[in-house]
Design a protein around this motif. Structure first.
Motif, short mmCIF file in Angstrom:
data_model
loop_
_atom_site.label_atom_id
_atom_site.label_comp_id
_atom_site.label_asym_id
_atom_site.label_seq_id
_atom_site.Cartn_x
_atom_site.Cartn_y
_atom_site.Cartn_z
N MET A 6 -10.26 -10.81 -2.52
CA MET A 6 -8.91 -10.30 -2.81
C MET A 6 -8.96 -8.79 -2.90
O MET A 6 -10.02 -8.21 -3.20
CB MET A 6 -8.38 -10.90 -4.12
N GLY A 7 -7.80 -8.18 -2.65
CA GLY A 7 -7.75 -6.73 -2.56
C GLY A 7 -7.80 -6.02 -3.89
O GLY A 7 -8.12 -4.82 -3.94
N SER A 8 -7.50 -6.72 -4.97
CA SER A 8 -7.42 -6.06 -6.28
C SER A 8 -7.64 -7.08 -7.39
O SER A 8 -7.34 -8.28 -7.21
CB SER A 8 -6.03 -5.42 -6.44
N LYS A 9 -8.10 -6.58 -8.53
CA LYS A 9 -8.22 -7.44 -9.71
C LYS A 9 -6.85 -8.01 -10.08
O LYS A 9 -6.75 -9.11 -10.64
CB LYS A 9 -8.77 -6.58 -10.86
N SER A 10 -5.79 -7.29 -9.73
CA SER A 10 -4.45 -7.77 -10.07
C SER A 10 -4.07 -9.03 -9.28
O SER A 10 -3.07 -9.68 -9.59
CB SER A 10 -3.40 -6.67 -9.86
N ASP A 11 -4.85 -9.37 -8.26
CA ASP A 11 -4.58 -10.59 -7.47
C ASP A 11 -5.27 -11.82 -8.07
O ASP A 11 -5.07 -12.94 -7.59
CB ASP A 11 -5.10 -10.43 -6.03
N LEU A 12 -6.09 -11.61 -9.08
CA LEU A 12 -6.96 -12.68 -9.56
C LEU A 12 -6.20 -13.89 -10.09
O LEU A 12 -6.66 -15.03 -9.94
CB LEU A 12 -7.91 -12.12 -10.62
N ALA A 24 -8.70 -15.28 1.87
CA ALA A 24 -8.45 -13.86 1.56
C ALA A 24 -7.02 -13.67 1.10
O ALA A 24 -6.09 -14.19 1.71
CB ALA A 24 -8.71 -13.01 2.82
N GLY A 25 -6.84 -12.93 0.02
CA GLY A 25 -5.49 -12.72 -0.48
C GLY A 25 -5.24 -11.28 -0.86
O GLY A 25 -6.11 -10.60 -1.42
N ALA A 26 -4.05 -10.81 -0.52
CA ALA A 26 -3.63 -9.46 -0.91
C ALA A 26 -2.11 -9.41 -0.88
O ALA A 26 -1.46 -10.25 -0.24
CB ALA A 26 -4.22 -8.41 0.04
N GLY A 27 -1.57 -8.41 -1.58
CA GLY A 27 -0.13 -8.22 -1.56
C GLY A 27 0.22 -6.93 -0.84
O GLY A 27 -0.65 -6.28 -0.26
N GLY A 28 1.49 -6.61 -0.85
CA GLY A 28 1.94 -5.37 -0.19
C GLY A 28 1.69 -5.42 1.30
O GLY A 28 2.00 -6.41 1.97
N ALA A 71 -9.41 -3.88 1.60
CA ALA A 71 -9.43 -3.37 2.97
C ALA A 71 -9.18 -1.86 3.00
O ALA A 71 -9.59 -1.17 3.93
CB ALA A 71 -8.37 -4.07 3.81
N HIS A 72 -8.50 -1.36 1.96
CA HIS A 72 -8.13 0.06 1.94
C HIS A 72 -9.04 0.90 1.05
O HIS A 72 -9.43 2.00 1.41
CB HIS A 72 -6.69 0.20 1.45
N ARG A 73 -9.38 0.34 -0.13
CA ARG A 73 -10.11 1.16 -1.11
C ARG A 73 -11.63 1.03 -0.98
O ARG A 73 -12.36 1.91 -1.38
CB ARG A 73 -9.68 0.77 -2.52
N THR A 74 -12.09 -0.12 -0.47
CA THR A 74 -13.54 -0.31 -0.24
C THR A 74 -13.77 -0.91 1.14
O THR A 74 -14.34 -2.00 1.28
CB THR A 74 -14.16 -1.24 -1.32
C1 RP5 Z 1 -2.96 -4.84 -2.54
O1 RP5 Z 1 -2.05 -4.10 -3.31
C2 RP5 Z 1 -3.70 -5.68 -3.54
O2 RP5 Z 1 -4.21 -6.81 -2.91
C3 RP5 Z 1 -2.66 -6.01 -4.55
O3 RP5 Z 1 -1.99 -7.21 -4.23
C4 RP5 Z 1 -1.69 -4.85 -4.44
C5 RP5 Z 1 -1.67 -3.98 -5.67
O4 RP5 Z 1 -2.97 -3.58 -5.99
P1 RP5 Z 1 -3.26 -2.82 -7.37
O5 RP5 Z 1 -2.53 -1.52 -7.31
O6 RP5 Z 1 -2.75 -3.73 -8.46
O7 RP5 Z 1 -4.75 -2.64 -7.44
O8 RP5 Z 1 -3.82 -4.04 -1.82
#
Ligand code: RP5
Length: 173
Positions: free
Chosen positions: A10-16, A64-68, A40-43
């Motif tokens: 996942m892209g962020s801990k906030s997706d957990l 794989a999961g991410a938002g935005g 994908a963007h930060r690491t």
């Molecule tokens: C995405 O941006 C992440 O997967 C997440 O869903 C969203 C917000 O990320 P944070 O700003 O909470 O780290 O890349």
């Protein structure tokens, strides 16, 4: 401990919170998995390294999961020939950008896009894929489907015998 066969990224801990729903189902059916936060963007380098080496390390499916803008799953799919299942993460205030970005993959790089926040179905689809070459898991999966089937029939019997008003009241506790 069994070696993981499913990688959940996942892209962020906030997706957990969303992504842990997939891990829970895999754990329940005894499918060894590992959970990683790789953006994908930060690491980008670490994320690509993880996906590109996944098959050699014994993984068979990646979730794989991410938002935005949600590039994670698509970029992951570009770096492996393993099946990649994507979970578009949707929060209040989002439109459907993650979903749209995930379903608009270019021909040649397939990505199996699940429902928004669909951790459970992603895990079940991973299990269906793994079941093709794992008889024991296939039996567990059939058992899960049977239980689900029986629960619906039980609810139907209840609504038929008690009526919808009483059934609704009971469900509300
Ligand atoms: C995405 O941006 C992440 O997967 C997440 O869903 C969203 C917000 O990320 P944070 O700003 O909470 O780290 O890349």
């Amino acid at each position: 401990m069994k070696e993981p066969v499913v990688g959940i990224i996942m892209g962020s801990k906030s997706d957990l919170d969303v992504m842990s729903e997939a891990a829970k189902v895999l754990d329940e059916l005894g499918v060894a998995n590992e959970v990683r936060i790789l953006s994908a963007h930060r690491t980008p380098a670490e994320m690509i390294d993880y996906v590109a080496s996944a098959q050699d390390r014994g993984l068979k499916v990646i979730i794989a999961g991410a938002g935005g803008s949600a590039h994670l799953a698509g970029v992951a799919a570009a770096h492996t020939s393993l099946p990649v299942l994507s979970i578009p993460v949707k929060r209040d205030g989002h439109d459907h950008e993650a979903l749209f970005s995930n379903v608009m993959m270019p021909p040649g790089i397939p990505l199996a896009t699940m429902p928004e926040n669909g951790g459970k179905n992603a895990a079940l689809l991973a299990i269906a894929i793994l079941s093709l070459s794992d008889q024991e898991l296939s039996k567990s999966y059939q058992g899960f489907r049977r239980k689900q089937h029986d629960a619906v029939l039980e609810a139907d019997a209840q609504v038929q015998s008690d009526g919808w008003q009483k059934t609704l009241g009971k469900n509300r506790g």
